[in-house]
Motif scaffolding. Structure first.
Motif, PDB file in Angstrom:
ATOM      1  N   HIS A 128       0.680  -1.207   0.120  1.00 16.92           N
ATOM      2  CA  HIS A 128       0.170  -0.092   0.102  1.00 16.92           C
ATOM      3  C   HIS A 128       0.740   1.323  -0.111  1.00 16.92           C
ATOM      4  CE1 HIS A 128      -2.719  -3.119   1.390  1.00 16.92           C
ATOM      5  NE2 HIS A 128      -3.652  -2.214   1.178  1.00 16.92           N
ATOM      6  N   ASP A 160     -22.677   0.167   7.332  1.00 16.28           N
ATOM      7  CA  ASP A 160     -22.191   1.569   7.258  1.00 16.28           C
ATOM      8  C   ASP A 160     -23.203   2.595   6.436  1.00 16.28           C
ATOM      9  OD1 ASP A 160     -19.789   0.677   8.589  1.00 16.28           O
ATOM     10  OD2 ASP A 160     -19.207   0.030   6.786  1.00 16.28           O
ATOM     11  N   VAL A 202      -8.350  -1.175   8.792  1.00 20.61           N
ATOM     12  CA  VAL A 202      -9.177  -1.156   7.608  1.00 20.61           C
ATOM     13  C   VAL A 202      -9.887  -2.088   7.293  1.00 20.61           C
ATOM     14  CG1 VAL A 202      -8.644  -0.367   5.220  1.00 20.61           C
ATOM     15  CG2 VAL A 202      -7.240   0.541   6.718  1.00 20.61           C
ATOM     16  N   ARG A 203     -11.183  -2.156   6.750  1.00 20.64           N
ATOM     17  CA  ARG A 203     -12.174  -3.129   6.395  1.00 20.64           C
ATOM     18  C   ARG A 203     -13.034  -2.871   5.106  1.00 20.64           C
ATOM     19  NH1 ARG A 203     -16.813  -1.588   7.788  1.00 20.64           N
ATOM     20  NH2 ARG A 203     -17.200  -0.414   9.826  1.00 20.64           N
ATOM     21  N   ASP A 204     -13.582  -3.777   4.782  1.00 18.03           N
ATOM     22  CA  ASP A 204     -14.551  -3.334   3.547  1.00 18.03           C
ATOM     23  C   ASP A 204     -15.757  -2.624   4.140  1.00 18.03           C
ATOM     24  OD1 ASP A 204     -12.885  -4.728   1.870  1.00 18.03           O
ATOM     25  OD2 ASP A 204     -14.015  -6.681   2.234  1.00 18.03           O
ATOM     26  N   ILE A 205     -16.457  -1.917   3.216  1.00 15.57           N
ATOM     27  CA  ILE A 205     -17.674  -1.177   3.504  1.00 15.57           C
ATOM     28  C   ILE A 205     -18.862  -2.600   3.547  1.00 15.57           C
ATOM     29  CG2 ILE A 205     -19.433   0.387   2.540  1.00 15.57           C
ATOM     30  CD1 ILE A 205     -17.039   1.875   3.385  1.00 15.57           C
ATOM     31  N   LYS A 206     -19.378  -2.278   4.759  1.00 14.97           N
ATOM     32  CA  LYS A 206     -20.601  -3.093   4.929  1.00 14.97           C
ATOM     33  C   LYS A 206     -21.861  -2.275   4.929  1.00 14.97           C
ATOM     34  CE  LYS A 206     -18.973  -3.944   9.255  1.00 14.97           C
ATOM     35  NZ  LYS A 206     -18.815  -4.586  10.632  1.00 14.97           N
ATOM     36  N   GLU A 259      -7.480   2.543  -4.844  1.00 11.82           N
ATOM     37  CA  GLU A 259      -8.472   2.261  -3.396  1.00 11.82           C
ATOM     38  C   GLU A 259      -8.336   3.814  -2.742  1.00 11.82           C
ATOM     39  OE1 GLU A 259      -8.460  -1.351  -1.129  1.00 11.82           O
ATOM     40  OE2 GLU A 259      -7.465   0.017   0.192  1.00 11.82           O
ATOM     41  N   ARG A 262     -12.673   1.221   0.930  1.00  6.71           N
ATOM     42  CA  ARG A 262     -12.954   0.652   2.060  1.00  6.71           C
ATOM     43  C   ARG A 262     -12.982   1.695   3.330  1.00  6.71           C
ATOM     44  NH1 ARG A 262      -8.596  -3.994   3.210  1.00  6.71           N
ATOM     45  NH2 ARG A 262      -6.975  -2.683   2.674  1.00  6.71           N
ATOM     46  N   THR A 263     -12.794   1.087   4.640  1.00  3.09           N
ATOM     47  CA  THR A 263     -13.250   2.333   5.559  1.00  3.09           C
ATOM     48  C   THR A 263     -12.592   2.011   6.936  1.00  3.09           C
ATOM     49  OG1 THR A 263     -14.936   3.425   6.738  1.00  3.09           O
ATOM     50  CG2 THR A 263     -15.155   1.256   6.405  1.00  3.09           C
ATOM     51  N   VAL A 309      -9.556   4.921   1.194  1.00  2.00           N
ATOM     52  CA  VAL A 309     -10.031   4.488   2.535  1.00  2.00           C
ATOM     53  C   VAL A 309     -10.722   5.393   3.451  1.00  2.00           C
ATOM     54  CG1 VAL A 309      -9.233   3.516   4.560  1.00  2.00           C
ATOM     55  CG2 VAL A 309      -8.202   2.763   2.416  1.00  2.00           C
ATOM     56  N   SER A 328     -11.847   0.685  -5.782  1.00  3.17           N
ATOM     57  CA  SER A 328     -12.469   0.154  -4.539  1.00  3.17           C
ATOM     58  C   SER A 328     -12.523   0.936  -3.336  1.00  3.17           C
ATOM     59  CB  SER A 328     -11.634  -1.150  -4.172  1.00  3.17           C
ATOM     60  OG  SER A 328     -10.287  -0.590  -3.910  1.00  3.17           O
TER      61      SER A 328
END
Length: 664
Positions: free
Chosen positions: A176, A268, A261-265, A215, A243-244, A217, A241
């Motif tokens: 990253h 959210d 850091v995780r994927d958007i759910k 990406e 993420r958050t 974030v 992409s």
């Protein structure tokens, strides 16, 4: 394959690395002192006068000072601002000692101002050399780890503290590379923050194309749900992409790392704007208290445990009938809160002896009763066990809390307890009656209350995990009815509000949580399909990816849910918690009718069970009344015209608004 020297250096043993640093300092520090003398005189006169010996002596004295201060024990790749004051303070001590020594021992009238100049030059050398070495080694390490893989170019949305921490974490990671910041504050446009440029969020598309960003974030934990959804929708159109970082509800004194850091759910985008908990309410029944949570391994119970543990209770007692669920939450809490005294007890809330053994001798201050069966079709198909667990279990907890002098006892209820059409909802209403009856005892020292709320996003049994699994499998996504609507709440918010509601109880209240606006389940499914990068398959678009299929209402399921039985609602100390005045049974009458219900459960006669349930909950309307689908708005209007039947010698009692998650 070419071997880069910095990569080779990173593989050296620690002692050899320290030896290299000392050797480099032994060469550079004499040069620094010679340069100081040159700057002091403006020519080489002092250098010729004193020779190179003073420079060697100063360097020899500096090395032990650096070693004593711990400068050589710092890992180069993880140098931070601490190196500034460590090196500065070490050199200052050396200069001060040299000054003192020069007064005691005359060293050929050594120019003392040269020592002060030496401090500045040596300090600059140490700082620059260390941070330069960190940059070179980190870059080489990243090259070694990534090899021929492409490095992900990342933009961070939010030029704040969280964004700065994330940028630092990315620089120390492989794969990253932080490129820039985006921010809604136009005054930050074109500014430099954490060594990266900041761009106004309206210009994201241009910068994404120019900088080759892969990406983005989201690094604003306090970002509103509405704004978060706007950003995600916009970025998805730019083919990057998203993420958050965790939200404020999820961040509990945790540092931000790449693992944060995780994927958007979907949570959210469907949750509500965060209202921070009121500390005086949040800590009233938990801080330095002995707290017990039943159903501690469940969705709500485990989050209650996390929130309570963060308030520093003196002891936390976990009670659950599932060994595995209890083990998982116990290990998580011991890892996250190593100083917390935790007691894990396996047992059923229906077992009086097991509950008594868990409470005996503990001097419990607060009990949060979250143990329940909540899956509507499952309980409908297993009426006896569902009622036994939800009703008898709640009555057992209430009786034991009273017996052992627990100060506060809170029942986690559900919106399905209001005018229930299924056994699960009816059983939770009867559980509420058990707590109301216990609260009416004249000599009880326990403050009993109930908290009622709707569905919780992402909990076990809710539609979100089911839809996610169906989408991964290629569909179809199954929905019972196109007009089904539900209230939704995030698990952390629900747990926080439950704890705060219990702190406001005076005895017998039913607290109702403000669930916000209801969500149409069909819209939820379509949003989840879109978030997965897929397209809904319809008659107009047969080439789509995922089909939505309507399968009909399940036994006991409503098109809509309610939170109030009566209409008498009052405000509480908290803006999102209300109190409702609802009917209850005298304890003697409740015990009599409960006995008949449990006898019907023993016989497993479903008709007798339903009749016994109706005697306790007269508003209980079995599923047959909903066999014919109706317009949801018309159904809601009709429900508002219904009034509870005036039977069973009911009395008003203060009730508050909240609940547990259930199947949708």
């Amino acid at each position: 394959m070419r071997i880069y020297p910095p990569v080779w250096l990173t593989s050296l043993p620690r002692r050899q690395k320290i030896a290299l640093m000392i050797s480099a300092d032994l060469i550079a520090l004499p040069v620094c002192f010679s340069l100081a003398l040159f700057l002091r005189a403006g020519n080489t006169e002092l250098l010729h006068q004193y020779g190179f010996l003073p420079s060697l002596i100063i360097a020899a004295c500096t090395i032990p000072v650096f070693s004593y201060s711990g400068l050589y024990r710092m890992v180069v790749r993880y140098f931070d601002l601490r190196v500034l004051w460590v090196s500065g303070a070490s050199l200052a001590c050396l200069v001060a000692l040299t000054y003192a020594l020069s007064y005691l021992v005359t060293i050929g009238h050594l120019p003392r101002t040269g020592l002060l100049i030496y401090w500045f030059i040596a300090f600059s050398y140490v700082v620059i050399s260390r941070f330069l070495a960190r940059a070179v080694i980190t870059r080489a390490q990243q090259r070694k780890q990534t090899g021929d893989r492409d490095v992900l170019r990342v933009a961070i949305f939010g030029a704040g503290e969280a964004g700065a921490q994330l940028a630092t974490a990315m620089r120390a990671s492989s794969g990253h590379r932080p490129v820039c910041f985006f921010d809604d504050d136009i005054s930050l446009d074109k500014k430099i923050f954490s060594d990266l440029p900041v761009y106004f969020s309206d210009n994201m598309k241009d910068q994404i194309n120019q900088l080759g960003i892969n990406e983005v974030v989201l690094a604003v934990p306090s970002l509103s749900v509405k704004r978060r959804k706007q950003i995600v929708d916009k970025l998805h159109r730019y083919a990057v992409s998203v993420r958050t970082l965790p939200t404020l509800l999820e961040l509990v004194d945790r540092k931000i790392t790449m693992q944060s850091v995780r994927d958007i759910k979907i949570e959210d985008l469907l949750g509500r704007d965060i209202v921070p908990p009121r500390e005086e309410l949040f800590a009233r029944c938990t801080h330095r208290k002995v707290v017990m949570v039943t159903g501690a391994g469940g969705s709500i119970g485990s989050e209650l445990c996390r929130q309570i543990a963060s308030r520093q209770p003196s002891k936390l007692i976990l009670f659950d009938h599932s060994e595995f669920a209890l083990y998982v939450i116990e290990q998580e809490l011991r890892r996250t809160f190593p100083e917390l005294q935790i007691v894990a007890r396996i047992g059923s809330v229906c077992d009086v002896e097991a509950v008594a053994a868990a409470m005996r001798g503990q001097r419990i201050d607060s009990v949060y009763h979250a143990a329940a069966y909540k899956h509507v079709p499952m309980v409908e198909a297993n009426m006896s066990e569902g009622i036994r667990n939800n009703v008898l279990g709640s009555a057992t907890i209430a009786n034991m809390a009273d017996h052992f002098g627990v100060k506060t006892c809170v029942l986690i209820s559900t919106d399905k307890a209001v005018r229930p059409t299924n056994i699960m909802g009816a059983s939770k209403r009867i559980a509420e009656l058990a707590f109301q009856a216990a609260a009416s005892r004249p000599n009880t020292s326990t403050t009993f209350s109930m908290v009622r709320f709707g569905n919780v996003l992402g909990s076990s049994g809710s539609v979100v995990p089911l839809f996610r699994k169906q989408i991964r499998a290629g569909g179809p996504v199954t929905i019972t009815h196109p007009d089904v609507i539900r209230f939704f709440m995030l698990i952390p918010e629900a747990a926080q509000l439950v704890i705060q509601a219990g702190a406001m109880a005076q005895g017998g209240e039913v607290f109702v949580l403000d669930m916000g606006k209801p969500v149409r389940i069909t819209d939820l499914a379509r949003t989840m399909i879109e978030m997965s990068g897929l397209v809904e398959k319809t008659r107009k678009n047969p080439a789509g990816d995922i089909e939505i299929k309507f399968v009909g209402l399940r036994p006991g399921e409503k098109l809509y849910e309610e939170l109030l039985i009566g209409g008498e609602v009052t405000a509480s100390e908290h803006e999102r918690i209300m109190c409702s005045h609802e009917p209850f049974l005298e304890e003697a009458e409740y015990r009599e009718k409960l006995g008949k219900l449990l006898a019907a459960c023993e016989s497993r006669d479903e008709l007798a069970i339903q009749l016994a349930v109706q005697s306790l909950v007269p508003e209980y309307a079995p599923y047959s009344s909903l066999d014919t689908p109706r317009d949801s708005a018309a159904a809601a209007d009709e429900s508002r015209q219904l009034t509870p039947l005036p039977v069973l010698n009911l009395k008003p009692a203060q009730v508050g608004i909240s609940g547990i998650s259930g199947s949708s």
